[in-house]
Design an enzyme around this catalytic site. Structure first.
Site, PDB file in Angstrom:
ATOM      1  N   ARG A  65      47.124  36.917  28.900  1.00 61.85           N
ATOM      2  CA  ARG A  65      46.436  35.717  29.374  1.00 61.85           C
ATOM      3  C   ARG A  65      46.168  34.809  28.182  1.00 61.85           C
ATOM      4  O   ARG A  65      45.702  35.255  27.143  1.00 61.85           O
ATOM      5  CB  ARG A  65      45.114  36.106  30.054  1.00 61.85           C
ATOM      6  CG  ARG A  65      44.230  34.948  30.426  1.00 61.85           C
ATOM      7  CD  ARG A  65      44.255  34.693  31.905  1.00 61.85           C
ATOM      8  NE  ARG A  65      43.381  33.599  32.263  1.00 61.85           N
ATOM      9  CZ  ARG A  65      42.384  33.687  33.119  1.00 61.85           C
ATOM     10  NH1 ARG A  65      42.129  34.841  33.703  1.00 61.85           N
ATOM     11  NH2 ARG A  65      41.670  32.642  33.417  1.00 61.85           N
ATOM     12  N   ARG A 113      49.444  33.361  36.051  1.00 67.29           N
ATOM     13  CA  ARG A 113      48.648  34.380  35.376  1.00 67.29           C
ATOM     14  C   ARG A 113      49.437  35.684  35.220  1.00 67.29           C
ATOM     15  O   ARG A 113      50.057  36.143  36.165  1.00 67.29           O
ATOM     16  CB  ARG A 113      47.423  34.749  36.216  1.00 67.29           C
ATOM     17  CG  ARG A 113      46.496  33.629  36.524  1.00 67.29           C
ATOM     18  CD  ARG A 113      45.400  33.627  35.468  1.00 67.29           C
ATOM     19  NE  ARG A 113      44.318  32.771  35.852  1.00 67.29           N
ATOM     20  CZ  ARG A 113      44.209  31.498  35.477  1.00 67.29           C
ATOM     21  NH1 ARG A 113      45.142  30.962  34.738  1.00 67.29           N
ATOM     22  NH2 ARG A 113      43.182  30.784  35.828  1.00 67.29           N
ATOM     23  N   ASP A 171      44.571  38.257  36.036  1.00 63.81           N
ATOM     24  CA  ASP A 171      43.316  37.539  36.259  1.00 63.81           C
ATOM     25  C   ASP A 171      42.329  38.558  36.800  1.00 63.81           C
ATOM     26  O   ASP A 171      42.595  39.181  37.835  1.00 63.81           O
ATOM     27  CB  ASP A 171      43.546  36.406  37.265  1.00 63.81           C
ATOM     28  CG  ASP A 171      42.359  35.470  37.379  1.00 63.81           C
ATOM     29  OD1 ASP A 171      41.576  35.362  36.414  1.00 63.81           O
ATOM     30  OD2 ASP A 171      42.213  34.845  38.444  1.00 63.81           O
ATOM     31  N   ASP A 223      38.473  38.885  37.961  1.00 64.70           N
ATOM     32  CA  ASP A 223      37.256  38.151  38.307  1.00 64.70           C
ATOM     33  C   ASP A 223      36.200  39.118  38.820  1.00 64.70           C
ATOM     34  O   ASP A 223      36.436  39.823  39.814  1.00 64.70           O
ATOM     35  CB  ASP A 223      37.545  37.109  39.393  1.00 64.70           C
ATOM     36  CG  ASP A 223      38.454  36.003  38.901  1.00 64.70           C
ATOM     37  OD1 ASP A 223      38.368  35.640  37.712  1.00 64.70           O
ATOM     38  OD2 ASP A 223      39.248  35.492  39.709  1.00 64.70           O
TER      39      ASP A 223
END
Length: 164
Positions: free
Chosen positions: A79, A89, A92, A94
């Protein structure tokens, strides 16, 4: 131990990066479980489709340390440090929920994506449908049934061994 829920997404070398993310997450806690893996179109920009899923694990790390560990995994797996929100990406990660913690600052917990994106709330509802969202009062299942975007999701058969 705190139960954390992490959204995982990738649209660059998806199989490699989803599997790498899961192996990395195993080092941050225990009792790792995953939702169904879904394929869906990129949202907000023109790009290759994403694989998205949610992982659940129990961790003894603080919110700050856990968030930094997620960021370190993203950077380790390609990243860009200055990656924008709407671009392809490798990985990713989150943080969606962190126990019953509420944080209005970064990282925002619960993450507002649970109200916006089907690729977040649907897999989350597989793992913890009865969890009452802090600062909301509804369960994950109630939020899922109330609807989010109508983006179609296609289940992807796992290509690796992982007991769910």
């Amino acid at each position: 131990m705190i139960t954390a829920y992490i959204g995982i997404g990738s649209n660059i070398d998806r199989e490699k990066h989803v599997e790498a993310a899961l192996k990395e997450l195993e080092h941050l806690g225990e009792q790792l479980r995953i939702s169904t893996i879904y394929e869906c179109d990129a949202v907000g920009f023109d790009s290759e489709p994403f694989y998205n899923l949610v992982a659940e694990l129990r961790t003894s790390l603080s919110l700050t340390d856990f968030s930094q560990a997620l960021r370190n995994i993203e950077l380790k797996w390609g990243r860009k440090i200055n990656a924008g929100k709407f671009e392809p990406r490798t990985v990713d990660l989150d943080l969606i929920l962190f126990g019953d913690l509420v944080s209005k600052q970064s990282p925002q917990i619960p993450r507002c994506d649970i109200y916006k994106y089907r690729f977040v709330i649907q897999p989350l509802s597989e793992l913890c449908p009865d969890f009452v969202v802090p600062d909301d009062g509804r369960t994950i299942e109630q939020i899922f049934k109330a609807g989010s975007d109508s983006q179609p999701l296609a289940a992807v058969k796992p290509w690796f061994n992982f007991s769910r």
